[in-house]
Design a protein around this motif. Structure first.
Motif, PDB file in Angstrom:
ATOM      1  N   ASN A  29       0.810  -1.218   0.000  1.00 40.74           N
ATOM      2  CA  ASN A  29       0.000   0.000   0.000  1.00 40.74           C
ATOM      3  C   ASN A  29       0.846   1.271   0.000  1.00 40.74           C
ATOM      4  N   TYR A  30       2.115   1.151   0.356  1.00 44.07           N
ATOM      5  CA  TYR A  30       2.967   2.330   0.504  1.00 44.07           C
ATOM      6  C   TYR A  30       4.154   2.382  -0.441  1.00 44.07           C
ATOM      7  N   GLY A  31       4.450   1.273  -1.118  1.00 42.51           N
ATOM      8  CA  GLY A  31       5.639   1.294  -1.957  1.00 42.51           C
ATOM      9  C   GLY A  31       5.694   0.157  -2.953  1.00 42.51           C
ATOM     10  N   GLN A  32       6.879  -0.062  -3.458  1.00 39.89           N
ATOM     11  CA  GLN A  32       7.125  -1.037  -4.515  1.00 39.89           C
ATOM     12  C   GLN A  32       7.965  -2.185  -3.962  1.00 39.89           C
ATOM     13  N   ARG A  33       7.489  -3.412  -4.181  1.00 38.29           N
ATOM     14  CA  ARG A  33       8.286  -4.586  -3.786  1.00 38.29           C
ATOM     15  C   ARG A  33       9.451  -4.698  -4.758  1.00 38.29           C
ATOM     16  N   VAL A  34      10.664  -4.760  -4.219  1.00 35.96           N
ATOM     17  CA  VAL A  34      11.843  -4.903  -5.067  1.00 35.96           C
ATOM     18  C   VAL A  34      12.485  -6.281  -4.925  1.00 35.96           C
ATOM     19  N   GLN A  35      12.208  -6.969  -3.821  1.00 42.01           N
ATOM     20  CA  GLN A  35      12.572  -8.358  -3.624  1.00 42.01           C
ATOM     21  C   GLN A  35      11.522  -8.959  -2.705  1.00 42.01           C
ATOM     22  N   ASN A  36      11.591 -10.258  -2.439  1.00 41.91           N
ATOM     23  CA  ASN A  36      10.515 -10.923  -1.711  1.00 41.91           C
ATOM     24  C   ASN A  36      10.106 -10.214  -0.427  1.00 41.91           C
ATOM     25  N   SER A  37      11.029  -9.849   0.415  1.00 43.53           N
ATOM     26  CA  SER A  37      10.703  -9.207   1.684  1.00 43.53           C
ATOM     27  C   SER A  37      11.345  -7.833   1.794  1.00 43.53           C
ATOM     28  N   PHE A  39      10.895  -3.732   0.393  1.00 38.95           N
ATOM     29  CA  PHE A  39      10.079  -2.711  -0.267  1.00 38.95           C
ATOM     30  C   PHE A  39      10.798  -1.379  -0.255  1.00 38.95           C
ATOM     31  N   GLU A  40      10.664  -0.630  -1.363  1.00 45.94           N
ATOM     32  CA  GLU A  40      11.104   0.753  -1.424  1.00 45.94           C
ATOM     33  C   GLU A  40       9.853   1.602  -1.325  1.00 45.94           C
ATOM     34  N   CYS A  41       9.821   2.504  -0.345  1.00 49.34           N
ATOM     35  CA  CYS A  41       8.645   3.329  -0.099  1.00 49.34           C
ATOM     36  C   CYS A  41       9.037   4.801  -0.079  1.00 49.34           C
ATOM     37  N   LEU A  42       8.342   5.604  -0.843  1.00 44.72           N
ATOM     38  CA  LEU A  42       8.545   7.044  -0.857  1.00 44.72           C
ATOM     39  C   LEU A  42       7.511   7.652   0.082  1.00 44.72           C
ATOM     40  N   LEU A  43       7.961   8.067   1.275  1.00 42.57           N
ATOM     41  CA  LEU A  43       7.052   8.484   2.338  1.00 42.57           C
ATOM     42  C   LEU A  43       7.494   9.813   2.935  1.00 42.57           C
ATOM     43  N   ASP A  44       6.526  10.542   3.483  1.00 44.64           N
ATOM     44  CA  ASP A  44       6.896  11.674   4.321  1.00 44.64           C
ATOM     45  C   ASP A  44       6.999  11.158   5.760  1.00 44.64           C
ATOM     46  N   ALA A  45       7.403  12.014   6.682  1.00 44.32           N
ATOM     47  CA  ALA A  45       7.653  11.576   8.061  1.00 44.32           C
ATOM     48  C   ALA A  45       6.396  11.011   8.715  1.00 44.32           C
ATOM     49  N   GLN A  47       3.707   9.616   7.246  1.00 50.30           N
ATOM     50  CA  GLN A  47       3.383   8.323   6.646  1.00 50.30           C
ATOM     51  C   GLN A  47       4.320   7.238   7.167  1.00 50.30           C
ATOM     52  N   CYS A  48       5.582   7.582   7.331  1.00 45.83           N
ATOM     53  CA  CYS A  48       6.560   6.618   7.823  1.00 45.83           C
ATOM     54  C   CYS A  48       6.201   6.170   9.236  1.00 45.83           C
ATOM     55  N   ARG A  49       5.887   7.113  10.114  1.00 43.62           N
ATOM     56  CA  ARG A  49       5.516   6.758  11.489  1.00 43.62           C
ATOM     57  C   ARG A  49       4.248   5.907  11.510  1.00 43.62           C
ATOM     58  N   MET A  50       3.271   6.245  10.658  1.00 47.97           N
ATOM     59  CA  MET A  50       2.019   5.498  10.609  1.00 47.97           C
ATOM     60  C   MET A  50       2.269   4.061  10.127  1.00 47.97           C
ATOM     61  N   LEU A  51       3.047   3.915   9.059  1.00 48.37           N
ATOM     62  CA  LEU A  51       3.334   2.573   8.547  1.00 48.37           C
ATOM     63  C   LEU A  51       4.138   1.770   9.563  1.00 48.37           C
ATOM     64  N   GLN A  52       5.110   2.399  10.189  1.00 49.20           N
ATOM     65  CA  GLN A  52       5.907   1.696  11.191  1.00 49.20           C
ATOM     66  C   GLN A  52       5.029   1.208  12.344  1.00 49.20           C
ATOM     67  N   ALA A  53       4.100   2.050  12.788  1.00 49.24           N
ATOM     68  CA  ALA A  53       3.189   1.647  13.871  1.00 49.24           C
ATOM     69  C   ALA A  53       2.307   0.482  13.439  1.00 49.24           C
ATOM     70  N   ARG A  54       1.795   0.525  12.208  1.00 49.67           N
ATOM     71  CA  ARG A  54       0.958  -0.575  11.711  1.00 49.67           C
ATOM     72  C   ARG A  54       1.732  -1.881  11.648  1.00 49.67           C
ATOM     73  N   LEU A  55       2.949  -1.807  11.135  1.00 51.12           N
ATOM     74  CA  LEU A  55       3.751  -3.027  11.009  1.00 51.12           C
ATOM     75  C   LEU A  55       4.129  -3.581  12.382  1.00 51.12           C
ATOM     76  N   CYS A  56       4.420  -2.706  13.324  1.00 54.14           N
ATOM     77  CA  CYS A  56       4.778  -3.159  14.673  1.00 54.14           C
ATOM     78  C   CYS A  56       3.597  -3.824  15.373  1.00 54.14           C
ATOM     79  N   LYS A  57       2.372  -3.403  15.052  1.00 56.36           N
ATOM     80  CA  LYS A  57       1.186  -4.050  15.627  1.00 56.36           C
ATOM     81  C   LYS A  57       0.995  -5.455  15.068  1.00 56.36           C
ATOM     82  N   ILE A  58       1.422  -5.666  13.829  1.00 55.74           N
ATOM     83  CA  ILE A  58       1.247  -6.965  13.172  1.00 55.74           C
ATOM     84  C   ILE A  58       2.331  -7.952  13.608  1.00 55.74           C
ATOM     85  N   MET A  59       3.555  -7.498  13.671  1.00 49.86           N
ATOM     86  CA  MET A  59       4.675  -8.411  13.915  1.00 49.86           C
ATOM     87  C   MET A  59       4.679  -8.970  15.338  1.00 49.86           C
ATOM     88  N   ASP A  60       5.334 -10.095  15.499  1.00 55.00           N
ATOM     89  CA  ASP A  60       5.580 -10.678  16.813  1.00 55.00           C
ATOM     90  C   ASP A  60       7.044 -10.388  17.136  1.00 55.00           C
TER      91      ASP A  60
END
Length: 96
Positions: A29-37, A39-45, A47-60
């Motif tokens: 939703n935020y960038g381009q997959r360049v290899q399996n795991s 991603f290159e993402c063009l984000l402002d600060a 968006q970066c904090r929001m995506l980081q928070a979302r990913l941290c909620k998902i990960m163990d």
């Protein structure tokens, strides 16, 4: 700024495979997959904090890892691509 996001998710069980799919879906939703795991993402600060928070909620944090590489606004001279896959311009239009 261009941010490189990499992740390693433990997929030994169904919950891990689900986390892997969810993290990939968020990154798409935020960038381009360049290899399996990776991603290159063009984000402002924000968006970066929001995506980081979302990913941290998902990960163990006991089983998975996320890495964020902040390449900044002048990333063009920091990336060198060699090999089969065609490179892309993150600021160009992406057709879905």
């Amino acid at each position: 700024m261009l941010i490189l996001i990499t992740y390693d998710v433990n997929t030994e069980d169904a919950a891990g495979r689900k986390r892997l799919r969810q993290i990939a879906k968020q990154c798409v939703n935020y960038g381009q997959r360049v290899q399996n795991s990776v991603f290159e993402c063009l984000l402002d600060a924000a968006q970066c904090r929001m995506l980081q928070a979302r990913l941290c909620k998902i990960m163990d944090p006991e089983k998975d890892s996320l890495r964020f590489y902040y390449l900044g606004n002048h990333y063009e001279n920091k990336i060198e691509h060699l090999g089969a896959k065609k490179s892309y311009d993150p600021q160009d239009v992406l057709m879905l």
